[in-house]
Design a protein around this motif. Sequence first.
Motif, PDB file in Angstrom:
ATOM      1  N   LEU A   9       0.830  -1.203   0.000  1.00 36.84           N
ATOM      2  CA  LEU A   9       0.000   0.000   0.000  1.00 36.84           C
ATOM      3  C   LEU A   9       0.865   1.253   0.000  1.00 36.84           C
ATOM      4  CD1 LEU A   9      -2.738   1.492   0.379  1.00 36.84           C
ATOM      5  CD2 LEU A   9      -2.408   1.211   2.843  1.00 36.84           C
ATOM      6  N   PHE A  10       1.909   1.258   0.842  1.00 37.87           N
ATOM      7  CA  PHE A  10       2.728   2.453   1.006  1.00 37.87           C
ATOM      8  C   PHE A  10       3.590   2.763  -0.217  1.00 37.87           C
ATOM      9  CE2 PHE A  10       2.490   1.628   5.804  1.00 37.87           C
ATOM     10  CZ  PHE A  10       1.390   2.477   5.916  1.00 37.87           C
ATOM     11  N   VAL A  11       3.863   1.788  -1.037  1.00 32.57           N
ATOM     12  CA  VAL A  11       4.686   2.044  -2.230  1.00 32.57           C
ATOM     13  C   VAL A  11       3.828   2.264  -3.473  1.00 32.57           C
ATOM     14  CG1 VAL A  11       6.620   0.695  -1.336  1.00 32.57           C
ATOM     15  CG2 VAL A  11       4.918  -0.426  -2.776  1.00 32.57           C
ATOM     16  N   SER A  12       2.506   2.174  -3.338  1.00 35.18           N
ATOM     17  CA  SER A  12       1.640   2.351  -4.500  1.00 35.18           C
ATOM     18  C   SER A  12       1.468   3.833  -4.807  1.00 35.18           C
ATOM     19  CB  SER A  12       0.272   1.708  -4.250  1.00 35.18           C
ATOM     20  OG  SER A  12      -0.419   2.399  -3.236  1.00 35.18           O
ATOM     21  N   PRO A  13       1.469   4.202  -6.096  1.00 35.01           N
ATOM     22  CA  PRO A  13       1.283   5.614  -6.463  1.00 35.01           C
ATOM     23  C   PRO A  13      -0.095   6.130  -6.073  1.00 35.01           C
ATOM     24  CG  PRO A  13       1.235   4.191  -8.412  1.00 35.01           C
ATOM     25  CD  PRO A  13       1.685   3.353  -7.267  1.00 35.01           C
ATOM     26  N   GLY A  52     -11.164  11.283  -9.219  1.00 35.28           N
ATOM     27  CA  GLY A  52     -11.766  10.652 -10.391  1.00 35.28           C
ATOM     28  C   GLY A  52     -10.901  10.801 -11.630  1.00 35.28           C
ATOM     29  N   VAL A  53     -10.307  12.008 -11.803  1.00 36.34           N
ATOM     30  CA  VAL A  53      -9.410  12.236 -12.948  1.00 36.34           C
ATOM     31  C   VAL A  53      -8.214  11.285 -12.891  1.00 36.34           C
ATOM     32  CG1 VAL A  53      -7.781  13.890 -13.962  1.00 36.34           C
ATOM     33  CG2 VAL A  53     -10.072  14.631 -13.311  1.00 36.34           C
ATOM     34  N   PHE A  54      -7.628  11.142 -11.702  1.00 35.35           N
ATOM     35  CA  PHE A  54      -6.450  10.271 -11.541  1.00 35.35           C
ATOM     36  C   PHE A  54      -6.780   8.817 -11.876  1.00 35.35           C
ATOM     37  CE2 PHE A  54      -4.090   7.401  -8.674  1.00 35.35           C
ATOM     38  CZ  PHE A  54      -2.834   7.554  -9.222  1.00 35.35           C
ATOM     39  N   PHE A  55      -7.867   8.310 -11.302  1.00 38.08           N
ATOM     40  CA  PHE A  55      -8.226   6.904 -11.547  1.00 38.08           C
ATOM     41  C   PHE A  55      -8.713   6.684 -12.982  1.00 38.08           C
ATOM     42  CE2 PHE A  55      -8.367   6.830  -6.891  1.00 38.08           C
ATOM     43  CZ  PHE A  55      -7.645   5.670  -6.642  1.00 38.08           C
ATOM     44  N   VAL A 123      -3.387  23.024 -14.103  1.00 41.22           N
ATOM     45  CA  VAL A 123      -2.061  22.447 -13.817  1.00 41.22           C
ATOM     46  C   VAL A 123      -2.206  21.175 -12.986  1.00 41.22           C
ATOM     47  CG1 VAL A 123       0.115  22.801 -12.599  1.00 41.22           C
ATOM     48  CG2 VAL A 123      -0.824  24.620 -14.032  1.00 41.22           C
ATOM     49  N   VAL A 124      -3.019  21.221 -11.935  1.00 39.96           N
ATOM     50  CA  VAL A 124      -3.202  20.048 -11.073  1.00 39.96           C
ATOM     51  C   VAL A 124      -3.851  18.902 -11.856  1.00 39.96           C
ATOM     52  CG1 VAL A 124      -4.358  19.167  -9.022  1.00 39.96           C
ATOM     53  CG2 VAL A 124      -3.314  21.443  -8.980  1.00 39.96           C
ATOM     54  N   GLY A 130      -1.023  12.920 -15.862  1.00 42.29           N
ATOM     55  CA  GLY A 130       0.326  12.398 -16.121  1.00 42.29           C
ATOM     56  C   GLY A 130       0.727  11.333 -15.123  1.00 42.29           C
ATOM     57  N   ILE A 131       0.472  11.562 -13.840  1.00 46.28           N
ATOM     58  CA  ILE A 131       0.829  10.574 -12.807  1.00 46.28           C
ATOM     59  C   ILE A 131       0.027   9.292 -12.984  1.00 46.28           C
ATOM     60  CG2 ILE A 131       0.803  10.095 -10.329  1.00 46.28           C
ATOM     61  CD1 ILE A 131       1.302  13.063  -9.842  1.00 46.28           C
ATOM     62  N   GLY A 132      -1.269   9.446 -13.284  1.00 46.22           N
ATOM     63  CA  GLY A 132      -2.102   8.263 -13.499  1.00 46.22           C
ATOM     64  C   GLY A 132      -1.618   7.436 -14.674  1.00 46.22           C
ATOM     65  N   THR A 133      -1.209   8.103 -15.762  1.00 48.70           N
ATOM     66  CA  THR A 133      -0.702   7.398 -16.943  1.00 48.70           C
ATOM     67  C   THR A 133       0.617   6.687 -16.635  1.00 48.70           C
ATOM     68  OG1 THR A 133      -1.739   9.048 -18.377  1.00 48.70           O
ATOM     69  CG2 THR A 133      -0.038   7.660 -19.355  1.00 48.70           C
ATOM     70  N   ILE A 134       1.522   7.392 -15.932  1.00 52.57           N
ATOM     71  CA  ILE A 134       2.802   6.788 -15.553  1.00 52.57           C
ATOM     72  C   ILE A 134       2.580   5.565 -14.657  1.00 52.57           C
ATOM     73  CG2 ILE A 134       4.921   7.158 -14.229  1.00 52.57           C
ATOM     74  CD1 ILE A 134       4.837  10.075 -15.202  1.00 52.57           C
ATOM     75  N   ALA A 135       1.631   5.687 -13.700  1.00 50.47           N
ATOM     76  CA  ALA A 135       1.322   4.556 -12.814  1.00 50.47           C
ATOM     77  C   ALA A 135       0.818   3.364 -13.616  1.00 50.47           C
ATOM     78  CB  ALA A 135       0.281   4.970 -11.774  1.00 50.47           C
ATOM     79  N   ALA A 136       0.006   3.635 -14.643  1.00 56.28           N
ATOM     80  CA  ALA A 136      -0.499   2.544 -15.490  1.00 56.28           C
ATOM     81  C   ALA A 136       0.633   1.902 -16.282  1.00 56.28           C
ATOM     82  CB  ALA A 136      -1.570   3.085 -16.440  1.00 56.28           C
TER      83      ALA A 136
END
Length: 350
Positions: A9-13, A52-55, A123-124, A130-136
């Motif tokens: 859990l702690f290492v998950s983006p 919601g945007v992130f997921f 910006v946010v 971007g973070i969600g895409t990188i995580a995928a």
Amino acid sequence: MTSRRYTKLFVSPQFWVMVFLLAFVCTPLIYPVKFPVQFWVKQGFGFAIWSGVFFLSGQVLAPKVIFKGQILLSIIIVIALMIGVVWLDTKLDETLHLQQAMDKTFGKKQHGTPHLGSFITLVVTLLLIGIGTIAAVVRRFQADKIREQALEQEKVISELSFLKTQINPHFFFNVLNTIYALIGSNNANAAQESVYTLSHMMRYVLYETKHDQTTLTKEIAFISDYIKLMQLRLPESVQVIFEKPSNPTDTRLSPMLFLPYIENAFKHGVSSLYPSYIYIELVQIDKELMFEIRNSLFNEQPEDKEESNGIGLKNTKRRLDLLYPNKYSLQIDKNEDAREFVVKLKLELQ
């Protein structure tokens, strides 16, 4: 198990993105002022929208659009998300009458930089996409790596099983030839003893080799039975010596690993016409196992010992590569001057 779950859990983006968003929306709590209720309602809605945007970017946009090469559609979706979030942010301000509430709370009309709020929202939102895409991408890479490792392991297991099915019949072929020779020599007692010894060996082959590993004690007993069986048909001019650990530690190793080299020595290292010998030594030092076998060498022997007993020796070399990668050393020498064939194998056991 619980500890591993918490570590994962702690290492998950996802976890850290949620922490970032919570910190972002809750930062005004540290200010020495009291914000109106409308402000916190807006912050709550903002947290939900950005989550919601992130997921959406990590679970839908990346795997179902970007990874399929639909670049133009991806750009359109990203632009639509950014416009949609800014529009929702603006509508929330209007619906909640946030500006009026802020003016009432602080006693004067609040003036900010025009469109600064919309810019920060853009910006946010872009950052979270971007973070969600990188995580995928990272998840896909890890899944591919796990799948590749599983396939490789499956391949190794299948290959080891295939090698075992080759080694076992080869072993029985040699043993049955020995028993056949004893029966043909009208040596009934020796033939009976060989069948009895073979029963012990068959029990080992049937019940131990189906597992990946056996104990060193059982492997030594199996080698002793094999030597005993082979000696029944040898003339007195052949000397066989087996030096083994007096008190072996029961470390675990792959079964029937030394047998092909011993078979090779009995098949090509003895003569019915000349004095000959086979010397076998097994030494254990902590987790290190050293196996050495020497046998006499005759002119009538084939030039390529490994080719003459190809199934056993080649399969054993392949098994060593699969089971003990970078944890073994194998040296095979044919000394013409000393008329001797030598095999030295060193294993680092677990």
